[in-house]
Design a protein around this motif. Structure first.
Motif, PDB file in Angstrom:
ATOM      1  N   ARG A 141      34.519  17.922   1.730  1.00 22.79           N
ATOM      2  CA  ARG A 141      34.521  16.648   1.008  1.00 22.79           C
ATOM      3  C   ARG A 141      35.245  16.811  -0.318  1.00 22.79           C
ATOM      4  N   VAL A 142      36.135  15.868  -0.611  1.00 24.23           N
ATOM      5  CA  VAL A 142      36.879  15.874  -1.867  1.00 24.23           C
ATOM      6  C   VAL A 142      36.551  14.591  -2.607  1.00 24.23           C
ATOM      7  N   MET A 143      35.957  14.730  -3.786  1.00 24.03           N
ATOM      8  CA  MET A 143      35.533  13.571  -4.560  1.00 24.03           C
ATOM      9  C   MET A 143      36.342  13.462  -5.848  1.00 24.03           C
ATOM     10  N   ASP A 144      36.791  12.244  -6.159  1.00 24.33           N
ATOM     11  CA  ASP A 144      37.381  11.972  -7.460  1.00 24.33           C
ATOM     12  C   ASP A 144      36.242  11.753  -8.445  1.00 24.33           C
ATOM     13  N   VAL A 145      36.076  12.669  -9.393  1.00 22.16           N
ATOM     14  CA  VAL A 145      34.892  12.679 -10.244  1.00 22.16           C
ATOM     15  C   VAL A 145      34.775  11.434 -11.130  1.00 22.16           C
ATOM     16  N   PRO A 146      35.829  11.015 -11.864  1.00 24.33           N
ATOM     17  CA  PRO A 146      35.666   9.850 -12.752  1.00 24.33           C
ATOM     18  C   PRO A 146      35.227   8.579 -12.033  1.00 24.33           C
ATOM     19  N   SER A 147      35.753   8.357 -10.819  1.00 28.40           N
ATOM     20  CA  SER A 147      35.398   7.137 -10.086  1.00 28.40           C
ATOM     21  C   SER A 147      34.230   7.339  -9.128  1.00 28.40           C
ATOM     22  N   ALA A 148      33.768   8.574  -8.993  1.00 27.72           N
ATOM     23  CA  ALA A 148      32.672   8.904  -8.074  1.00 27.72           C
ATOM     24  C   ALA A 148      32.988   8.435  -6.656  1.00 27.72           C
ATOM     25  N   THR A 149      34.258   8.586  -6.262  1.00 25.60           N
ATOM     26  CA  THR A 149      34.718   8.147  -4.945  1.00 25.60           C
ATOM     27  C   THR A 149      35.100   9.351  -4.091  1.00 25.60           C
ATOM     28  N   VAL A 150      34.636   9.361  -2.855  1.00 21.68           N
ATOM     29  CA  VAL A 150      35.071  10.381  -1.918  1.00 21.68           C
ATOM     30  C   VAL A 150      36.450   9.987  -1.406  1.00 21.68           C
ATOM     31  N   VAL A 151      37.479  10.714  -1.829  1.00 23.46           N
ATOM     32  CA  VAL A 151      38.853  10.342  -1.482  1.00 23.46           C
ATOM     33  C   VAL A 151      39.305  10.937  -0.159  1.00 23.46           C
ATOM     34  N   TYR A 152      38.800  12.121   0.185  1.00 28.61           N
ATOM     35  CA  TYR A 152      39.111  12.739   1.467  1.00 28.61           C
ATOM     36  C   TYR A 152      37.865  13.430   1.992  1.00 28.61           C
ATOM     37  N   GLU A 153      37.679  13.328   3.293  1.00 29.03           N
ATOM     38  CA  GLU A 153      36.555  14.001   3.935  1.00 29.03           C
ATOM     39  C   GLU A 153      36.993  14.370   5.346  1.00 29.03           C
ATOM     40  N   PHE A 154      36.840  15.633   5.716  1.00 28.99           N
ATOM     41  CA  PHE A 154      37.339  16.045   7.017  1.00 28.99           C
ATOM     42  C   PHE A 154      36.567  17.239   7.562  1.00 28.99           C
ATOM     43  N   ASP A 155      36.616  17.357   8.900  1.00 30.35           N
ATOM     44  CA  ASP A 155      36.032  18.491   9.603  1.00 30.35           C
ATOM     45  C   ASP A 155      37.138  19.479   9.949  1.00 30.35           C
ATOM     46  N   MET A 156      36.782  20.749   9.979  1.00 30.09           N
ATOM     47  CA  MET A 156      37.733  21.800  10.339  1.00 30.09           C
ATOM     48  C   MET A 156      37.088  22.749  11.334  1.00 30.09           C
ATOM     49  N   ALA A 157      37.906  23.306  12.218  1.00 25.52           N
ATOM     50  CA  ALA A 157      37.415  24.283  13.178  1.00 25.52           C
ATOM     51  C   ALA A 157      38.554  25.201  13.593  1.00 25.52           C
ATOM     52  N   GLY A 158      38.212  26.420  13.948  1.00 23.19           N
ATOM     53  CA  GLY A 158      39.221  27.376  14.392  1.00 23.19           C
ATOM     54  C   GLY A 158      38.631  28.763  14.471  1.00 23.19           C
ATOM     55  N   GLY A 159      39.494  29.724  14.772  1.00 24.51           N
ATOM     56  CA  GLY A 159      39.031  31.097  14.877  1.00 24.51           C
ATOM     57  C   GLY A 159      40.128  32.000  15.387  1.00 24.51           C
ATOM     58  N   SER A 160      39.745  33.193  15.818  1.00 20.88           N
ATOM     59  CA  SER A 160      40.741  34.182  16.227  1.00 20.88           C
ATOM     60  C   SER A 160      41.336  33.888  17.596  1.00 20.88           C
ATOM     61  N   ARG A 161      40.614  33.119  18.410  1.00 18.91           N
ATOM     62  CA  ARG A 161      41.084  32.758  19.749  1.00 18.91           C
ATOM     63  C   ARG A 161      41.546  33.992  20.530  1.00 18.91           C
ATOM     64  N   GLY A 162      42.713  33.941  21.191  1.00 23.18           N
ATOM     65  CA  GLY A 162      43.101  35.023  22.095  1.00 23.18           C
ATOM     66  C   GLY A 162      43.981  36.080  21.478  1.00 23.18           C
ATOM     67  N   GLN A 163      43.645  36.545  20.276  1.00 25.86           N
ATOM     68  CA  GLN A 163      44.503  37.541  19.631  1.00 25.86           C
ATOM     69  C   GLN A 163      44.197  38.957  20.080  1.00 25.86           C
ATOM     70  N   GLY A 164      43.079  39.165  20.761  1.00 24.05           N
ATOM     71  CA  GLY A 164      42.806  40.455  21.379  1.00 24.05           C
ATOM     72  C   GLY A 164      42.714  41.617  20.411  1.00 24.05           C
ATOM     73  N   ILE A 165      43.036  42.809  20.921  1.00 23.80           N
ATOM     74  CA  ILE A 165      42.885  44.047  20.159  1.00 23.80           C
ATOM     75  C   ILE A 165      43.933  44.190  19.068  1.00 23.80           C
ATOM     76  N   ALA A 166      45.108  43.598  19.268  1.00 21.91           N
ATOM     77  CA  ALA A 166      46.222  43.847  18.355  1.00 21.91           C
ATOM     78  C   ALA A 166      46.018  43.185  17.003  1.00 21.91           C
TER      79      ALA A 166
END
Length: 210
Positions: A141-166
């Motif tokens: 969550r990203v809030m603009d402090v003076p206006s007390a407004t949430v300007v951006y809000e987002f979910d994220m996901a990810g990981g190493s997936r199939g990178q294996g041993i290397a």
């Protein structure tokens, strides 16, 4: 790491609203400011993300007894990574529990899943098929402090997936994957909040023909 869902200034960014409207086939929003997003904060304040309800598992510590400590430190590690990345946009500072910002942006959020995966599973050939992969999911969550407004809000996901041993520059191989995932998440947050992070199109003394 990938952004999986976004809200901009309280307006959800989703799929088609009217299939007959060519302008709505990807994202369509009706806002009071013509859809112009917040940018160029004079400061960025980071509050370590909440982790108490997060699922925490996988290769995170040498023993089960150490796991609660690693979980408690994960928000601190992400906050440090975020400070390093977001300083490319504006002066950044990590807030203490007793501090409250008065200007700029406040970046906070919570972890949903922190899974270090299994180095043993990544060691074998099936690791290249995603076995033992790490996974990180969080809400930002990203809030603009003076206006007390949430300007951006987002979910994220990810990981190493199939990178294996290397492994790769962005993935651990047989090392501890969560450190890579946290750094990748911080970098993705910076890239998401930047207008042109790769400086595409910039030129020095080139003149276009008339």
């Amino acid at each position: 790491m990938y952004v999986t869902r976004t809200e901009v200034a309280g307006n959800a960014a989703g799929g088609p609203i009217d299939t007959k409207d060519f302008g709505s086939k990807s994202i369509h929003m009706v806002t009071v400011n013509c859809g112009v997003g917040a940018s160029n904060p004079n400061a960025i304040y980071i509050r370590p993300f909440c982790v108490d309800t997060a699922v925490f598992k996988g290769d995170e510590a040498l023993t089960d007894g150490e796991m609660p400590i690693r979980k408690a430190i994960a928000p601190v590690e992400l906050a440090n990574d975020l400070k390093q990345q977001l300083e490319k946009i504006a002066p950044a500072r990590i807030l203490k529990d007793t501090e409250t910002p008065r200007t700029g942006w406040l970046v906070d959020g919570h972890f949903e899943v922190i899974d270090g995966g299994s180095p043993l599973a990544r060691f074998f050939p099936i690791g290249f098929l995603g076995a033992g992969g790490s996974f990180l999911a969080l809400h930002v969550r990203v809030m603009d402090v003076p206006s007390a407004t949430v300007v951006y809000e987002f979910d994220m996901a990810g990981g190493s997936r199939g990178q294996g041993i290397a492994g790769t520059v962005r993935a651990s191989g047989l090392g501890r994957a969560t450190h890579f995932d946290l750094q990748n998440a911080a970098e993705r947050i910076y890239l998401t909040l930047s207008a042109n992070p790769y400086r595409y199109g910039e030129r020095a003394n080139v003149s276009l023909p008339e």
